[in-house]
Write a protein that holds these residues in place. Structure first.
Motif, PDB file in Angstrom:
ATOM      1  N   GLY A 557       0.775  -1.230   0.000  1.00 36.21           N
ATOM      2  CA  GLY A 557       0.000   0.000   0.000  1.00 36.21           C
ATOM      3  C   GLY A 557       0.806   1.279   0.000  1.00 36.21           C
ATOM      4  O   GLY A 557       0.241   2.361  -0.159  1.00 36.21           O
ATOM      5  N   ARG A 558       2.128   1.181   0.182  1.00 37.35           N
ATOM      6  CA  ARG A 558       2.957   2.380   0.226  1.00 37.35           C
ATOM      7  C   ARG A 558       4.007   2.324  -0.874  1.00 37.35           C
ATOM      8  O   ARG A 558       4.785   1.371  -0.956  1.00 37.35           O
ATOM      9  CB  ARG A 558       3.659   2.515   1.587  1.00 37.35           C
ATOM     10  N   VAL A 575      -1.485   3.347  -6.728  1.00 39.94           N
ATOM     11  CA  VAL A 575      -2.543   3.961  -7.531  1.00 39.94           C
ATOM     12  C   VAL A 575      -1.941   4.577  -8.786  1.00 39.94           C
ATOM     13  O   VAL A 575      -0.890   5.223  -8.738  1.00 39.94           O
ATOM     14  CB  VAL A 575      -3.276   5.046  -6.714  1.00 39.94           C
ATOM     15  N   TRP A 576      -2.644   4.405  -9.914  1.00 40.79           N
ATOM     16  CA  TRP A 576      -2.233   4.992 -11.189  1.00 40.79           C
ATOM     17  C   TRP A 576      -3.375   5.861 -11.710  1.00 40.79           C
ATOM     18  O   TRP A 576      -4.366   5.346 -12.235  1.00 40.79           O
ATOM     19  CB  TRP A 576      -1.883   3.896 -12.198  1.00 40.79           C
ATOM     20  N   PRO A 577      -3.251   7.182 -11.616  1.00 46.61           N
ATOM     21  CA  PRO A 577      -4.353   8.051 -12.057  1.00 46.61           C
ATOM     22  C   PRO A 577      -4.744   7.887 -13.520  1.00 46.61           C
ATOM     23  O   PRO A 577      -5.906   8.134 -13.868  1.00 46.61           O
ATOM     24  CB  PRO A 577      -3.806   9.457 -11.779  1.00 46.61           C
ATOM     25  N   GLU A 615       2.077  10.977 -11.380  1.00 44.50           N
ATOM     26  CA  GLU A 615       2.263   9.653 -11.968  1.00 44.50           C
ATOM     27  C   GLU A 615       1.545   8.584 -11.159  1.00 44.50           C
ATOM     28  O   GLU A 615       0.836   7.734 -11.722  1.00 44.50           O
ATOM     29  CB  GLU A 615       3.763   9.339 -12.040  1.00 44.50           C
ATOM     30  N   THR A 616       1.719   8.604  -9.848  1.00 42.21           N
ATOM     31  CA  THR A 616       1.240   7.536  -8.981  1.00 42.21           C
ATOM     32  C   THR A 616       0.833   8.115  -7.628  1.00 42.21           C
ATOM     33  O   THR A 616       1.036   9.303  -7.344  1.00 42.21           O
ATOM     34  CB  THR A 616       2.349   6.482  -8.753  1.00 42.21           C
ATOM     35  N   ALA A 617       0.284   7.229  -6.772  1.00 45.08           N
ATOM     36  CA  ALA A 617      -0.052   7.587  -5.402  1.00 45.08           C
ATOM     37  C   ALA A 617      -0.048   6.319  -4.561  1.00 45.08           C
ATOM     38  O   ALA A 617      -0.146   5.203  -5.091  1.00 45.08           O
ATOM     39  CB  ALA A 617      -1.416   8.280  -5.329  1.00 45.08           C
ATOM     40  N   ASP A 618       0.060   6.496  -3.259  1.00 45.42           N
ATOM     41  CA  ASP A 618      -0.013   5.346  -2.352  1.00 45.42           C
ATOM     42  C   ASP A 618      -1.353   4.630  -2.487  1.00 45.42           C
ATOM     43  O   ASP A 618      -2.397   5.271  -2.652  1.00 45.42           O
ATOM     44  CB  ASP A 618       0.152   5.799  -0.902  1.00 45.42           C
ATOM     45  N   GLY A 619      -1.319   3.316  -2.360  1.00 42.19           N
ATOM     46  CA  GLY A 619      -2.546   2.538  -2.437  1.00 42.19           C
ATOM     47  C   GLY A 619      -3.401   2.608  -1.204  1.00 42.19           C
ATOM     48  O   GLY A 619      -4.594   2.266  -1.243  1.00 42.19           O
ATOM     49  N   THR A 620      -2.833   3.033  -0.085  1.00 41.21           N
ATOM     50  CA  THR A 620      -3.599   3.171   1.151  1.00 41.21           C
ATOM     51  C   THR A 620      -3.765   4.652   1.484  1.00 41.21           C
ATOM     52  O   THR A 620      -2.955   5.492   1.090  1.00 41.21           O
ATOM     53  CB  THR A 620      -2.905   2.447   2.314  1.00 41.21           C
ATOM     54  N   ALA A 621      -4.841   4.940   2.220  1.00 44.64           N
ATOM     55  CA  ALA A 621      -5.157   6.319   2.575  1.00 44.64           C
ATOM     56  C   ALA A 621      -4.006   6.937   3.370  1.00 44.64           C
ATOM     57  O   ALA A 621      -3.335   6.247   4.128  1.00 44.64           O
ATOM     58  CB  ALA A 621      -6.450   6.364   3.377  1.00 44.64           C
TER      59      ALA A 621
END
Length: 643
Positions: A557-558, A575-577, A615-621
């Motif tokens: 998640g990170r 996460v991939w926007p 580009e991306t983001a962490d998968g967890t909040a």
């Protein structure tokens, strides 16, 4: 465009100010880039970053111009910001910022020292590696203003240390030429010439990379600002060093006007779309070989897969169809054995993707459909037919149509051929050998698109239709899982067997790749609300879909840590926007509402890479943004799918 403006509560708090980045491109692949607070947090930050033979081969030149105000009282107030290996942040000019705004895509700072207000604007000269930095007295005065020029000349991916030779400085009228590579020009130039040692880049440290460098203090510019409206401008430029650019205020005014024209040409329907249209402009560049697309700033160059995924959003949604036609022709010329060249950041031309070529077929088809440019379709049709034939016969890396079912297989030892191509110590994290779901959705879509182009050209497309129908039939039979979604890969080598072994398995991990089976124009599957419900529950976040559901083994998640840790997590939950595009298309085709899908990404436009999408983001909040702050396919797909 949306309003991006921060007051002292954000500007004066270092973590907040240093985590928001701005970008001003030059249209060639170079740029100026930094943070709201003025602190350089990356080795890539600088006021003049110069493109080389390819957009990826950039060099950092002018690093910063640190202002200092000399008040009538004799006090000297420094407005710059640097972090040092000692842990100190000195000076701390961000604490005197009363406002930062991004207007027409250009950054503007305003410092207040009592009744004295100094404003800075910055712009690049489109089509030339040139930056103008303009300082203006807004109120108070008279004051003396000094600008300390910190310089280097190095590869953007590295650092330069003070234990090597000093930078060469050749005096010229009004400034100096640094390393025979770029020129500085402005009033009251006073050369200095010594190292500032131990500059620290916190973002490089967070990425597990070397965070330190030394900077060359080349000298300072100085002038008196007597009354409000007086300016002090500095220019820095590379190439054609004898040809002085227009005055700084004129460069800023011209850049502002051009950016407004870019937005107008895109015929944006609202402020968000206008912001995205201008963001898209940063990625479309001119190179020595023609138009191209920078995949992401600050460290990517051109990648064919990213270019073709981004094509419709960057070119067809922004009024650049003519430039897009030129780009598609240029890329078609790189086809070899039915595969599109992947113009990698290494500078080598490689043929190492299974999907990049299929996205090219999609881009050409969309260009003709959206613009009615059948001439381009007719011209490229022989090359497109050759792509289909090569995939049927078989090409590099085991890429070939399986004669038993008409699906496209791929795989070779050590290869990572799909967009999920991360490697750790040379080993693919998600090799996905066999028949990946999105590859086969793209294959079905590509064959149908070429068949349509053939019919528009008055050619026989019967063989293409048979190939398409067979692949669709096999796709619908092979990919659905008992769980209610689609397999990610079928006929994958079983883990206990080497590639090419006798045993195979079907991978049913919940990933977003299957979205293309419902979202593409010639998608092989009818919209399935139940399957999309599974995907939404397991994958969707405010910034787009995850690359793996948290319920699946291997989820991470990170997207944090050193290169190995980040690459391991890259496609294992990150996460991939860009995937918001196929997700929204699939949801729309299922007859479900999409308006609320974009809220988080629209808010994101003022959170990380200002006016752009990461580009991306962490998968967890809380799904903190990671990767490049400015990413082409993230912007392009949001721009495309919102309309």
């Amino acid at each position: 465009m949306i309003e991006i403006r921060y007051g002292s509560q954000v500007c004066g708090e270092l973590t907040s100010a240093a985590s928001r980045e701005w970008l001003v491109p030059d249209g060639l692949g170079g740029y100026a880039m930094g943070t709201v607070g003025g602190l350089r947090t990356r080795r890539y930050h600088g006021l003049l970053v110069v493109p080389g033979e390819t957009p990826a081969s950039r060099k950092v030149g002018l690093v910063s111009l640190d202002p200092a105000v000399l008040l009538p009282s004799g006090a000297r107030v420094r407005l710059g910001a640097h972090e040092w290996v000692s842990g100190d942040v000195d000076p701390r000019g961000f604490e005197l910022l009363e406002r930062f705004d991004l207007t027409d895509g250009l950054p503007r700072w305003r410092w207040r020292i009592g009744d004295v207000v100094i404003e800075r604007e910055l712009a690049m000269l489109p089509g030339r590696s040139c930056v103008a930095v303009v300082h203006r007295l807004v109120s108070g005065g008279p004051v003396e203003l000094e600008l300390a020029a910190a310089c280097t000349w190095r590869d953007a991916h590295g650092e330069r240390r003070g234990d090597g030779p000093p930078l060469r400085m050749d005096p010229v009228d009004g400034g100096a030429v640094i390393e025979e590579a770029y020129r500085l020009s402005g009033p009251g130039w006073s050369p200095q010439g010594h190292w500032w040692r131990g500059v620290y880049h916190r973002e490089e440290a967070a990425r597990g990379l070397h965070p330190e460098e030394d900077l060359w203090y080349a000298g300072q510019f100085r002038d008196t600002l007597h009354r409000p409206g007086d300016t002090l401008s500095v220019l820095a430029w590379a190439t054609d060093l004898e040809q002085e650019p227009p005055p700084g205020p004129q460069v800023v005014a011209s850049a502002r006007q051009r950016n407004r024209q870019v937005v107008a040409a895109a015929r944006a329907a609202d402020a968000v779309e206008a912001t995205l249209a201008l963001a898209a402009d940063a990625f479309v560049v001119r190179t020595a070989t023609g138009p191209d697309v920078v995949a992401g700033y600050p460290w990517f160059g051109a990648w064919s897969r990213d270019t073709m995924i981004s094509y419709e959003g960057l070119f067809l949604r922004t009024g650049r169809a003519d430039l897009g036609r030129e780009l598609l022709r240029s890329y078609a010329a790189t086809l070899s054995e039915g595969m599109l060249a992947n113009t990698a950041d290494t500078g080598r031309v490689e043929y190492n993707t299974v999907d990049g070529t299929l996205w090219f077929l999609h881009a050409v088809s969309r260009h003709v459909t959206v613009t009615g440019d059948t001439d381009l379709g007719d011209d490229l049709l022989p090359a497109l037919r050759a792509v289909i034939d090569a995939h049927v016969a078989g090409t590099r890396y085991g890429i070939a149509v399986d004669p038993t079912d008409g699906l496209l297989a791929c795989g070779a030892p050590g290869a990572a051929l799909t967009w999920m191509d991360a490697r750790v110590y040379g080993v693919p994290v998600t090799p996905r050998h066999g028949k990946p779901v999105e590859v086969n959705a793209l294959w079905v879509n590509g064959v149908a698109g070429v068949a349509e182009l053939a019919e528009l050209a008055g050619q026989d497309a019967e063989g293409l239709h048979r190939l398409h129908e067979r692949a669709v039939e096999a796709f619908r039979k092979r990919f659905p899982t008992p769980a209610g979604w689609l397999h990610d890969v079928v006929d994958a080598p079983a883990p206990a067997y080497p590639l090419g072994g006798a045993a195979h398995h079907d991978d049913d991990l919940l990933r977003p790749n299957q979205l293309l089976a419902w979202s593409l124009p010639f998608a092989p599957m009818e919209p399935d609300a139940e399957a999309l419900g599974h995907l939404g529950a397991g994958l969707l976040t405010p910034l787009g879909p995850r690359s793996l559901s948290p319920d699946c083994p291997g989820f991470l998640g990170r997207h944090r840590g050193g290169p190995a840790e980040r690459d391991t997590a890259y496609h294992q939950g990150t996460v991939w926007p860009w995937l918001i595009g196929p997700y929204a298309d699939a949801v729309r085709r299922a007859g479900l509402p999409v308006d609320d899908l974009f809220t988080g990404l629209e808010a994101h436009l003022s959170e990380y890479g200002l006016g752009s999408v990461s580009e991306t983001a962490d998968g967890t909040a809380p799904h903190t943004a990671t990767g490049c702050p400015f990413q082409a396919w993230s912007v392009a797909e949001l721009l495309r799918v919102r309309r």
